[in-house]
Design a protein around this motif. Structure first.
Motif, PDB file in Angstrom:
ATOM      1  N   ALA A 125       0.757  -1.132  -0.037  1.00  0.00           N
ATOM      2  CA  ALA A 125       0.112   0.157  -0.032  1.00  0.00           C
ATOM      3  C   ALA A 125       0.914   1.461  -0.111  1.00  0.00           C
ATOM      4  O   ALA A 125       0.705   2.318   0.653  1.00  0.00           O
ATOM      5  CB  ALA A 125      -0.980   0.012   1.092  1.00  0.00           C
ATOM      6  N   GLY A 126       1.858   1.293  -0.662  1.00  0.00           N
ATOM      7  CA  GLY A 126       2.537   2.447  -0.961  1.00  0.00           C
ATOM      8  C   GLY A 126       4.049   2.725   0.087  1.00  0.00           C
ATOM      9  O   GLY A 126       4.620   3.782  -0.001  1.00  0.00           O
ATOM     10  N   ASN A 127       3.905   1.703   0.856  1.00  0.00           N
ATOM     11  CA  ASN A 127       5.018   1.678   2.013  1.00  0.00           C
ATOM     12  C   ASN A 127       6.482   1.218   1.012  1.00  0.00           C
ATOM     13  O   ASN A 127       6.399   0.682  -0.037  1.00  0.00           O
ATOM     14  CB  ASN A 127       4.753   0.721   2.962  1.00  0.00           C
ATOM     15  N   ALA A 128       7.573   1.708   1.875  1.00  0.00           N
ATOM     16  CA  ALA A 128       8.744   1.482   1.005  1.00  0.00           C
ATOM     17  C   ALA A 128       9.316   0.222   1.443  1.00  0.00           C
ATOM     18  O   ALA A 128      10.530   0.015   2.072  1.00  0.00           O
ATOM     19  CB  ALA A 128       9.717   2.467   1.346  1.00  0.00           C
ATOM     20  N   ASP A 129       8.578  -0.964   1.742  1.00  0.00           N
ATOM     21  CA  ASP A 129       9.078  -1.914   2.368  1.00  0.00           C
ATOM     22  C   ASP A 129       9.482  -2.972   1.268  1.00  0.00           C
ATOM     23  O   ASP A 129       9.156  -3.232   0.300  1.00  0.00           O
ATOM     24  CB  ASP A 129       7.899  -3.023   3.004  1.00  0.00           C
ATOM     25  N   PRO A 130      11.057  -3.391   1.511  1.00  0.00           N
ATOM     26  CA  PRO A 130      11.889  -3.757   0.455  1.00  0.00           C
ATOM     27  C   PRO A 130      11.230  -5.481   0.346  1.00  0.00           C
ATOM     28  O   PRO A 130      11.618  -5.888  -0.541  1.00  0.00           O
ATOM     29  CB  PRO A 130      13.247  -4.091   0.889  1.00  0.00           C
ATOM     30  N   TYR A 131      10.428  -6.003   1.488  1.00  0.00           N
ATOM     31  CA  TYR A 131       9.942  -7.197   1.193  1.00  0.00           C
ATOM     32  C   TYR A 131       8.418  -7.058   0.817  1.00  0.00           C
ATOM     33  O   TYR A 131       7.839  -8.283   0.889  1.00  0.00           O
ATOM     34  CB  TYR A 131      10.037  -7.753   2.548  1.00  0.00           C
ATOM     35  N   GLY A 132       7.926  -6.061   0.359  1.00  0.00           N
ATOM     36  CA  GLY A 132       6.725  -5.990  -0.242  1.00  0.00           C
ATOM     37  C   GLY A 132       6.626  -5.689  -1.761  1.00  0.00           C
ATOM     38  O   GLY A 132       7.621  -5.601  -2.480  1.00  0.00           O
ATOM     39  N   PHE A 133       5.366  -5.484  -2.099  1.00  0.00           N
ATOM     40  CA  PHE A 133       5.261  -5.327  -3.639  1.00  0.00           C
ATOM     41  C   PHE A 133       5.128  -4.116  -4.199  1.00  0.00           C
ATOM     42  O   PHE A 133       5.004  -3.829  -5.324  1.00  0.00           O
ATOM     43  CB  PHE A 133       3.803  -6.058  -4.161  1.00  0.00           C
ATOM     44  N   CYS A 134       5.643  -3.172  -3.519  1.00  0.00           N
ATOM     45  CA  CYS A 134       5.964  -1.693  -4.083  1.00  0.00           C
ATOM     46  C   CYS A 134       7.435  -1.614  -4.420  1.00  0.00           C
ATOM     47  O   CYS A 134       7.936  -0.553  -4.976  1.00  0.00           O
ATOM     48  CB  CYS A 134       5.519  -0.825  -3.028  1.00  0.00           C
ATOM     49  N   ALA A 135       8.166  -2.618  -4.053  1.00  0.00           N
ATOM     50  CA  ALA A 135       9.572  -2.622  -4.337  1.00  0.00           C
ATOM     51  C   ALA A 135      10.013  -2.965  -5.638  1.00  0.00           C
ATOM     52  O   ALA A 135       8.969  -3.556  -6.545  1.00  0.00           O
ATOM     53  CB  ALA A 135      10.413  -3.577  -3.567  1.00  0.00           C
ATOM     54  N   PRO A 136      10.931  -2.472  -6.439  1.00  0.00           N
ATOM     55  CA  PRO A 136      11.028  -2.754  -7.786  1.00  0.00           C
ATOM     56  C   PRO A 136      11.578  -4.255  -8.058  1.00  0.00           C
ATOM     57  O   PRO A 136      11.844  -4.874  -6.984  1.00  0.00           O
ATOM     58  CB  PRO A 136      12.516  -1.976  -8.217  1.00  0.00           C
ATOM     59  N   LEU A 137      10.974  -4.917  -9.072  1.00  0.00           N
ATOM     60  CA  LEU A 137      10.923  -6.228  -9.413  1.00  0.00           C
ATOM     61  C   LEU A 137      11.412  -6.887 -10.537  1.00  0.00           C
ATOM     62  O   LEU A 137      11.596  -5.938 -11.604  1.00  0.00           O
ATOM     63  CB  LEU A 137       9.447  -6.808  -9.409  1.00  0.00           C
ATOM     64  N   PHE A 138      11.948  -8.011 -10.853  1.00  0.00           N
ATOM     65  CA  PHE A 138      12.385  -8.566 -12.185  1.00  0.00           C
ATOM     66  C   PHE A 138      11.358  -9.675 -12.350  1.00  0.00           C
ATOM     67  O   PHE A 138      10.675 -10.213 -11.494  1.00  0.00           O
ATOM     68  CB  PHE A 138      13.710  -9.033 -12.022  1.00  0.00           C
ATOM     69  N   LEU A 139      11.436 -10.052 -13.790  1.00  0.00           N
ATOM     70  CA  LEU A 139      10.618 -11.035 -14.023  1.00  0.00           C
ATOM     71  C   LEU A 139      11.699 -12.385 -14.403  1.00  0.00           C
ATOM     72  O   LEU A 139      12.892 -12.407 -14.931  1.00  0.00           O
ATOM     73  CB  LEU A 139       9.942 -10.784 -15.335  1.00  0.00           C
ATOM     74  N   GLY A 140      10.978 -13.646 -13.932  1.00  0.00           N
ATOM     75  CA  GLY A 140      11.819 -14.802 -13.972  1.00  0.00           C
ATOM     76  C   GLY A 140      10.814 -16.079 -14.649  1.00  0.00           C
ATOM     77  O   GLY A 140       9.715 -15.966 -14.567  1.00  0.00           O
ATOM     78  N   PHE A 141      11.567 -16.861 -15.053  1.00  0.00           N
ATOM     79  CA  PHE A 141      11.058 -18.392 -15.719  1.00  0.00           C
ATOM     80  C   PHE A 141      12.026 -19.380 -14.940  1.00  0.00           C
ATOM     81  O   PHE A 141      13.176 -19.502 -15.211  1.00  0.00           O
ATOM     82  CB  PHE A 141      11.121 -18.365 -17.091  1.00  0.00           C
ATOM     83  N   ASN A 142      11.187 -20.393 -14.301  1.00  0.00           N
ATOM     84  CA  ASN A 142      11.895 -21.649 -13.872  1.00  0.00           C
ATOM     85  C   ASN A 142      11.130 -22.920 -14.459  1.00  0.00           C
ATOM     86  O   ASN A 142      10.109 -22.837 -14.572  1.00  0.00           O
ATOM     87  CB  ASN A 142      11.719 -21.701 -12.116  1.00  0.00           C
ATOM     88  N   TYR A 143      11.994 -24.016 -14.679  1.00  0.00           N
ATOM     89  CA  TYR A 143      11.459 -25.258 -14.693  1.00  0.00           C
ATOM     90  C   TYR A 143      12.206 -26.019 -13.732  1.00  0.00           C
ATOM     91  O   TYR A 143      13.212 -26.385 -14.169  1.00  0.00           O
ATOM     92  CB  TYR A 143      11.671 -25.638 -16.193  1.00  0.00           C
ATOM     93  N   GLN A 144      11.786 -26.168 -12.308  1.00  0.00           N
ATOM     94  CA  GLN A 144      12.543 -26.823 -11.453  1.00  0.00           C
ATOM     95  C   GLN A 144      12.145 -28.061 -10.604  1.00  0.00           C
ATOM     96  O   GLN A 144      10.932 -28.427 -10.977  1.00  0.00           O
ATOM     97  CB  GLN A 144      12.634 -25.681 -10.290  1.00  0.00           C
ATOM     98  N   THR A 145      13.066 -28.644  -9.918  1.00  0.00           N
ATOM     99  CA  THR A 145      12.858 -29.809  -9.280  1.00  0.00           C
ATOM    100  C   THR A 145      12.542 -29.501  -7.807  1.00  0.00           C
ATOM    101  O   THR A 145      13.145 -28.461  -7.277  1.00  0.00           O
ATOM    102  CB  THR A 145      13.801 -30.946  -9.357  1.00  0.00           C
ATOM    103  N   GLY A 146      12.230 -30.334  -6.948  1.00  0.00           N
ATOM    104  CA  GLY A 146      12.414 -29.992  -5.219  1.00  0.00           C
ATOM    105  C   GLY A 146      11.329 -29.058  -4.797  1.00  0.00           C
ATOM    106  O   GLY A 146      11.292 -28.703  -3.627  1.00  0.00           O
ATOM    107  N   ASP A 147      10.101 -28.556  -5.682  1.00  0.00           N
ATOM    108  CA  ASP A 147       9.214 -27.560  -5.387  1.00  0.00           C
ATOM    109  C   ASP A 147       7.608 -28.138  -5.377  1.00  0.00           C
ATOM    110  O   ASP A 147       7.179 -27.602  -6.549  1.00  0.00           O
ATOM    111  CB  ASP A 147       9.411 -26.287  -5.841  1.00  0.00           C
ATOM    112  N   PRO A 148       7.189 -29.013  -4.614  1.00  0.00           N
ATOM    113  CA  PRO A 148       7.930 -29.823  -3.374  1.00  0.00           C
ATOM    114  C   PRO A 148       8.549 -31.073  -3.512  1.00  0.00           C
ATOM    115  O   PRO A 148       8.915 -31.773  -2.730  1.00  0.00           O
ATOM    116  CB  PRO A 148       6.715 -29.691  -2.525  1.00  0.00           C
ATOM    117  N   ASN A 149       8.333 -31.413  -4.930  1.00  0.00           N
ATOM    118  CA  ASN A 149       8.622 -33.045  -5.026  1.00  0.00           C
ATOM    119  C   ASN A 149       9.802 -32.912  -6.304  1.00  0.00           C
ATOM    120  O   ASN A 149      10.189 -32.060  -6.847  1.00  0.00           O
ATOM    121  CB  ASN A 149       7.539 -33.892  -5.293  1.00  0.00           C
TER     122      ASN A 149
END
Length: 321
Positions: free
Chosen positions: A270-294
């Motif tokens: 909600a507009g806060n500058a929390d680096p652990y929140g969704f107002c922080a700058p972000l990057f886009l990624g793509f994964n094809y992974q194992t271990g999550d959760p099996n």
């Protein structure tokens, strides 16, 4: 002639007859003059070559003053190629937005001007340990990014020998709150392997999983203290091509598939500058992974020649003006 005279004449005659003529005095023969040896001819002095004419130096031009550098404007992102293996066309840029990036995967090899970080390499720490290899992220120039999953000794036997792939856009260019992320993807089904399209920040969390094996998940708050999940409609099977979209607004977050919204939530930052929140700058990624959760079961029939794949046809990120 009287006797006396005759006797004198006779004695003179005798003297004249018997006395040998005086030998002439030998004429001294002058000693031969030594013939002087000819003086050695002097060695010829080589004639030096004619001097090479020194070219007259060209007159030095007057120094040109260094122009003041003009900043190069940032070129607009390339237009879509018009050829999409998925058959899905990128959306038009919404009103009030600018297309920050469009990627169609037309180059051979990963374009690190887009993906500023190498494709992932090493152990992935999830519910169980999985493994990523950079070589499993493949780009052939045919408008597809391929994240490949197959048994590979490079993983050292982690995840039953299966090794996947992951990649992200450059952290040198993070995307601000309010951005809209749109991707066209599909994935082969492999039990125990998880295909993911996601956004993340410089720290974790935040994490917004646009599509994670049948769910959309959101994680925020230091220590991952908050999560919110949304079920993806069963018709939106990952094995088919779909357009997934995350509209990460400053006030509201929505996620949709093929233009149909299936999840919405208030932006908890909600507009806060929390680096652990969704107002922080972000990057886009793509994964094809194992271990999550099996992890997939062992399978020696798969290799680099016939891998399972998560495929990305294109993606775009639109930023608010």
């Amino acid at each position: 002639m009287g006797w006396k005279q005759w006797d004198q004449w006779r004695n003179q005659w005798r003297n004249h007859e018997h006395k040998p003529d005086p030998k002439p005095k030998p004429v001294p023969v002058p000693p031969p003059k030594p013939t002087p040896a000819p003086a050695p001819k002097p060695k010829p002095v080589p004639t030096p070559p004619p001097p090479v004419p020194t070219p007259t130096p060209a007159p030095q031009p007057a120094p040109v003053p260094t122009p003041v550098p003009v900043p190069t404007p940032t070129p607009p992102p390339p237009a879509p190629s018009g050829t999409y293996p998925s058959g899905l066309t990128p959306p038009a840029v919404p009103a009030g937005y600018t297309r920050g990036i469009f990627e169609d995967f037309l180059s051979v090899g990963i374009d690190y001007t887009v993906f500023g970080e190498p494709a992932y390499e090493g152990v992935s720490y999830s519910s169980q340990n999985g493994y990523y290899a950079t070589s499993h992220a493949v780009q052939k120039g045919d408008s597809l990014l391929r994240l490949q999953m197959y048994p590979d000794p490079v993983g050292g036997g982690v995840a039953n020998g299966w090794v996947g792939a992951g990649i992200q856009t450059s952290q040198a260019k993070m995307w601000p709150v309010g951005s809209i992320y749109t991707v066209a993807t599909r994935s082969d089904y492999l039990a125990g392997a998880t295909p993911i399209d996601l956004v993340m920040g410089h720290v974790w969390p935040p994490e917004g999983d646009i599509d994670e094996g049948g769910m959309a998940w959101f994680h925020w708050g230091q220590g991952n203290v908050h999560q919110q999940g949304f079920n993806i409609p069963t018709a939106d099977d990952d094995t088919g091509w779909h357009v997934w979209q995350l509209n990460l607004g400053a006030a509201t977050i929505t996620v949709s598939c093929d233009g149909v919204q299936f999840g919405t939530m208030v932006n908890p930052d909600a507009g806060n500058a929390d680096p652990y929140g969704f107002c922080a700058p972000l990057f886009l990624g793509f994964n094809y992974q194992t271990g999550d959760p099996n992890n997939p079961a062992p399978d020696s029939s798969r290799s680099a020649a016939n891998p399972y794949e998560k495929q990305v046809d294109w993606f775009c990120i639109d930023v608010p003006n």
